[in-house]
Design an enzyme around this catalytic site. Structure first.
Site, PDB file in Angstrom:
ATOM      1  N   GLU A  12     -25.156 -47.985   2.935  1.00  0.00           N
ATOM      2  CA  GLU A  12     -24.544 -46.656   2.803  1.00  0.00           C
ATOM      3  C   GLU A  12     -25.507 -45.496   3.029  1.00  0.00           C
ATOM      4  O   GLU A  12     -25.657 -44.629   2.175  1.00  0.00           O
ATOM      5  CB  GLU A  12     -23.919 -46.515   1.399  1.00  0.00           C
ATOM      6  CG  GLU A  12     -22.840 -47.523   1.144  1.00  0.00           C
ATOM      7  CD  GLU A  12     -22.123 -47.267  -0.173  1.00  0.00           C
ATOM      8  OE1 GLU A  12     -20.893 -47.178  -0.145  1.00  0.00           O
ATOM      9  OE2 GLU A  12     -22.794 -47.149  -1.215  1.00  0.00           O
ATOM     10  N   VAL A  13     -26.144 -45.492   4.176  1.00  0.00           N
ATOM     11  CA  VAL A  13     -27.010 -44.357   4.496  1.00  0.00           C
ATOM     12  C   VAL A  13     -26.150 -43.278   5.153  1.00  0.00           C
ATOM     13  O   VAL A  13     -25.581 -43.483   6.224  1.00  0.00           O
ATOM     14  CB  VAL A  13     -28.145 -44.786   5.442  1.00  0.00           C
ATOM     15  CG1 VAL A  13     -29.065 -43.615   5.716  1.00  0.00           C
ATOM     16  CG2 VAL A  13     -28.898 -45.955   4.852  1.00  0.00           C
TER      17      VAL A  13
END
Lengths: 549, 541
Positions: free
Chosen positions: A348-349
């Site tokens: 989840e960047v």
């Protein structure tokens, strides 16, 4: 929300139909518990009606081959558990029946006598400082024969003996306040998958040491063997670093919501004594907001209208200082956490902050990077290099793979999404086709709640059910139940995790299709009471019922 | 599930975009009251309170009930402290505090003015008055809690204890405040099912404690059901001897008395529910003749259905049984259940058919009606006011206006609970709402919001109809709840219901309520209640 409500409605509606279909509810528990059935189900088990009585006060283990403190301590632990397995009242179906007469088993033709010792035969030498590794062997043979002699638990490794002791303790079931019964049984058992984990997030809420110990205890009762410690995240940084104590000084919720170096060692030793590995996760470059409380330079400053807006995004992948910091930090981490594997996160960047930052843009232009994925790739590659140079093997969340990063083929990919196109099966198929090892978590998220005893949805998930060749299936190393702690803290972690994670434990240990859900439900009813009896606040698995404590 | 996951994704996305600070979803308030008082004016000026020396003074009426409440709240106030080691307290801080211009002084005691005598009072009634006024003024001597009844004082003491918040020294702080407070609805309940799983007495007492922290005032005790019969009857001890799970899963008469007394001391009524004619299979363990024998192909199949409404012996049993119940449970209300009566077993039984023919009963609804009328008569003769689940009303049982109808179904296709509420109140019957407050319905995350979203008067109807809403109840059915998860499952989710029933309509926004609830959940933790986190990531001190 509207759609969600409709789903609920539909479920309610189906519930009403189900209710009409079985309109007669019998008094008593909805699911009757088994007696002395093992969870997770052994690979092979043959039992007979012949049984022994075990009197906990008189019972002992006899070490007949290799021995060490690790083994001695385990035997003591299981003696205590066996001692605590008796019940405060006679087990009797009919409550108005007078208290049953003295030692009723003596009249039973299947009664073989009293079992006062179990021989424990360990063939490989064990050392007190042994730590379990990803290659540990857990196979054991347990033989409770009707001849009295030859009643033996044997394994080549201490880890196999630990699993066998757990099985032995589960075969015992209470008959009254002083005696336990065990049926003659031959068990040949080994795990289906080598990696059987539970993830605990200690960043969203701090989980006190005592609850972590209890969690590890319960893991041993379920033959889980990896404690995946998601120790930091955006919200707080409770790990007290030796090199960078400022991280927790400023990034923990408060000064006492931290895990000191001594706490960490205690957890590792406690887990090792139960054959459980501790795999730590320091999630980067996203989920790192709390690192920035002490070291804002590590993070990317976000901009609004060309000026910094005071907010911070993922780690700044453009600065050399970021990597030298991480180099030193992970040098410490691989020393503190002795397991060969290290979890690097990489999930989840979000790119919004990178997009807003002019320095990042400039860097990308200079280095010919055309997308933020490439920038993420750059960071993850550098981090993987750092960690590989430290001789650690790595686990990362699936994004690093699905974002197209080049991963070394000894990297393990943990699959957690089930809403991407094709679900976890497609992701797993692709990762294994690329020759990467996979851990499955997508179907075992414990924060996904539904009404009732929802272990069955976890039990429905078959890890090798993703198509692919035999070689690909070989790359499925197991999986993990995940307990994200947004709404979980010390007050509800035990009842939220157990016995729901027990379903995952059985899917990962037992043979494929070892049992139907209906049969498993009865064993889980017993297993839950067993955990309760051992002090774990497991919630009811199925429906109405009770435990005799 | 796919859509559910999407909504989760959406939440994750929001999380990612909120990148400011340590992104706690809700910072807790300090010294805010839950449920929100009707009227409150607060000032910056504040007192320090030393829990070691603080006392309450009864300046008018006094009684044991009041004395015991003082003791309880002194202990709670003591527990509200955070130890000095935690904060690293130093004596210099004292001077700093005293130099603060908002510092008024030390509040050493609170005067408590109770107007009506309370010596003769033992238990609260449905008519209880809970109004109170709490004044913390800049002049110490004028600080006073006043109410006409002991129940009002109890609510005021709870509010007072919640206004206190810890500081970074060995003192609590309270801001000058004027509160005029009273409940919006008189009936604010929590139903706990002790049949699906037995809940030990200790956990029930903790539940009552937590109810008082939320100003809930009715403990609806769903004592028996199909699954087990844990109530130990004096007249019919075999009911629990044979119908309880085991002999240790029983509430003795003394347990029941303990619970009623403990509740009364906290201004909480105990309403027992003995659910018939359905949900009664466990009665048949000891007394199979009470139940309908089910038939297959003209012969009894060994199974039992609802209570047999055709036998006189059934009614003489219930006369005796409810005679006992009426005495054991002093509240004027009695819950008679009457939900989910399924006619299949009645249909299969030839004796029932014969009875119906003889008595010109044409449908099974009429048969149910016949039974319920008789049971209502029994309760009427015992001068108890009955509460029934909505099924009795919707099945066209003729009910008089002395019967309260509890609404629990929310099938949207047929108009949901609002349509039922409209119909029942149109018929002139008082109602209790539970349909939107079923605590067994779980969703991921802090799902108190869906309970908070329910407005009891939002059904269509005139003012007379709305005046018939007595309140409502959060319901904790215990299929998958037992002593290990009841506390964290009920709290703080039931707190949302408590605020909807006490505070003014639209008293607060979600966002502000979330912050207060964050504090309130920690407050409950501090008092020993294992409430789970209400909102998201965070911590309690």
């Amino acid at each position: 929300m509207y759609v969600l409500r409709n789903i609920l409605l539909l479920l309610t509606f189906l519930g009403v139909i189900a209710q009409i279909a079985c309109y007669i509810v019998e008094p008593g528990p909805t699911v009757r518990a088994t007696k002395g059935a093992v969870w997770p189900k052994p690979q092979r088990q043959i039992s007979s009606d012949s049984f022994y009585i075990v009197r906990p006060q008189a019972f002992e283990f006899r070490v007949v081959a290799e021995n060490c403190d690790l083994l001695q301590n385990s035997l003591q632990r299981y003696l205590d558990i066996i001692n605590g397995s008796t019940v405060s009242q006679p087990i009797s179906k009919n409550l108005v029946q007078k208290r049953h007469y003295y030692k009723p088993w003596r009249a039973d033709k299947n009664f073989m006598g009293y079992l006062d010792t179990l021989d424990v035969l360990l063939t490989d030498p064990c050392k007190d400082i042994d730590l379990p590794t990803h290659e540990m062997k857990e196979q054991y043979i347990l033989n409770i024969t009707s001849e009295g002699t030859g009643t033996v638990l044997s394994a080549s490794t201490i880890w196999g003996i630990l699993r066998g002791l757990e099985t032995f303790s589960q075969l015992l079931h209470a008959t009254d306040e002083k005696a336990l019964q065990i049926n003659c049984t031959t068990i040949f058992d080994f795990p289906r998958f080598s990696h059987r984990g539970l993830l605990i997030d200690t960043s969203r809420h701090f989980i006190p040491m005592i609850k972590l110990f209890k969690t590890i205890d319960a893991m041993a009762y379920n033959k889980l063997n990896v404690f995946h410690w998601h120790i930091t995240d955006d919200q707080s940084f409770p790990y007290q670093s030796l090199k960078y104590p400022e991280l927790s000084e400023m990034g923990a919720y408060t000064s006492w919501y931290i895990y000191t170096p001594s706490d960490v060692q205690k957890i590792i030793r406690y887990a090792a004594a139960r054959g459980i590995r501790v795999v730590v996760e320091f999630d980067t470059p996203g989920h790192t907001r709390s690192w920035g409380e002490a070291f804002p330079d590590l993070l990317t400053p976000c901009y609004a209208n060309g000026v910094p807006n005071g907010q911070y995004g993922p780690m700044d992948p453009t600065k050399e200082s970021t990597y030298s910091f991480l180099q030193k930090f992970f040098e410490e981490v691989v020393k503190v956490f002795s397991d060969q594997y290290l979890h690097l996160g990489a999930d989840e960047v979000g790119y919004e902050c990178w997009e807003s930052n002019p320095d990042i843009k400039e860097y990308m232009e200079q280095h010919g990077l055309t997308s933020y994925r490439q920038l993420e790739d750059l960071f993850v590659q550098k981090l993987l290099d750092i960690v590989h140079n430290l001789k650690a093997k790595t686990i990362i969340w699936e994004e690093a793979f699905t974002n197209g990063l080049q991963l070394r083929n000894d990297t393990v990919v943990q699959v957690w999404k089930d809403w991407s196109i094709g679900g976890w099966k497609w992701t797993t198929y692709r990762a294994t086709r690329a020759g990467l090892q996979v851990l499955l978590s997508a179907c075992w998220y414990l924060d996904h709640l539904s009404n009732g005893g929802d272990w069955q949805k976890y039990y429905d998930c078959e890890p090798t059910d993703f198509g692919g060749s035999e070689q690909q299936k070989e790359l499925m190393k197991g999986g993990e139940a995940c307990m994200w702690a947004e709404v979980v803290n010390e007050n509800n972690i035990e009842s939220r995790v157990w016995p729901r994670a027990s379903a995952t434990a059985e899917k990962l240990w037992s043979a494929k299709d070892a049992e139907t859900k209906q049969e498993a439900a009865k064993r889980l009813e017993e297993h839950t009471c067993r955990m309760n009896k051992r002090g774990i606040q497991a919630q009811p698995p199925n429906s109405a019922g009770y435990c005799i404590l | 599930m796919f859509l559910l996951v999407n909504s989760l994704l959406f939440v994750l996305y929001l999380d990612l975009t909120f990148v400011s600070g340590l992104n706690l979803p809700a910072r807790p308030t300090k010294g805010e009251v839950w449920p929100k008082p009707q009227l409150q004016v607060s000032y910056q000026k504040s007192y320090l309170v030393n829990p070691q020396t603080f006392t309450f003074h009864a300046v008018a009426e006094n009684c044991k009930l009041l004395e015991r409440a003082f003791d309880r709240y002194l202990e709670i106030i003591n527990k509200s402290m955070i130890s000095s080691e935690t904060y690293g307290y130093s004596e210099q801080d004292d001077d700093m505090y005293e130099a603060n211009k908002e510092f008024v002084g030390y509040l050493d005691s609170l005067n408590v003015l109770l107007m009506e005598p309370c010596n003769h009072i033992t238990v609260p009634a449905h008519t209880m008055e809970e109004h109170y006024i709490l004044n913390i003024t800049t002049e110490t001597s004028n600080s006073i809690l006043s109410a006409s009844t002991i129940w009002g004082i109890l609510r005021g003491l709870e509010t007072f204890s919640q206004l206190l918040y810890s500081t970074d020294r060995e003192m609590l702080k309270i801001n000058c405040t004027t509160i005029v407070d009273y409940p919006r609805f008189p009936h604010r309940g929590l139903m706990v099912d002790t049949s699906r799983h037995f809940i030990p007495v200790g956990k029930i007492l903790k539940t009552l404690d937590a109810m008082s922290y939320n100003k809930l005032n009715v403990f609806h005790w769903h004592l028996t059901d199909d699954d087990s019969f844990p109530y130990q009857s004096t007249k019919y001890p075999n009911l629990s001897k044979m119908g309880a799970y085991t002999k240790s899963h029983v509430y003795s008469q003394s347990d029941v008395k303990t619970i009623i007394r403990f509740a009364a001391e906290r201004g909480i009524r105990v309403i027992a529910e003995f659910d018939t004619p359905g949900h009664s299979i466990s009665w048949g363990k000891a007394m199979p003749e009470l139940l309908t024998t089910c038939y297959t192909n003209g012969v009894p199949n060994g199974r039992y259905g609802p209570i047999d409404p055709t036998k006189n012996s059934t009614y003489s049993f219930f006369e005796n049984f409810f005679d006992e119940v009426a005495e054991v449970f002093p509240d004027q209300y009695l819950h008679l259940g009457a939900d989910e009566v399924l006619p299949f077993c009645w249909k299969s039984n030839p004796n029932i058919k014969k009875f119906m023919k003889e008595h010109n009963i044409e449908s099974y609804k009429e048969l149910e009606n016949y039974y319920i009328q008789k049971i209502l008569n029994i309760s009427h003769n015992l001068t108890k006011k009955p509460i029934l689940w909505e099924d009795a009303f919707t099945n066209s049982v003729n009910l008089t206006s002395s019967t309260t109808v509890q609404i629990w179904k929310d099938l949207k296709i047929i108009g949901g609970w609002k349509r039922t509420a409209d119909k029942v109140t149109k018929a002139g019957l008082p109602i209790l709402l539970s349909a939107c407050w079923y605590l067994d319905r779980l969703e991921s995350g802090g799902d108190w919001r869906k309970f908070y979203n329910c407005e009891p008067l939002s059904f269509i109807g005139n003012d007379q109809q709305k005046a018939l809403v007595l309140g409502g109840e959060a319901c904790m059915w215990t299929e998958v709840v037992n002593q290990y998860n009841i506390e964290s499952r009920v709290w703080p989710r039931a707190s949302a219901v408590a605020e909807k029933l006490w505070s003014a309509e639209n008293a607060d926004t979600y966002w502000n309520a979330a912050k207060r609830l964050e504090e309130h959940a920690c407050r409950m933790n501090k008092r020993g209640i294992e409430a789970q986190p209400p909102n998201g990531a965070g911590f309690c001190i």
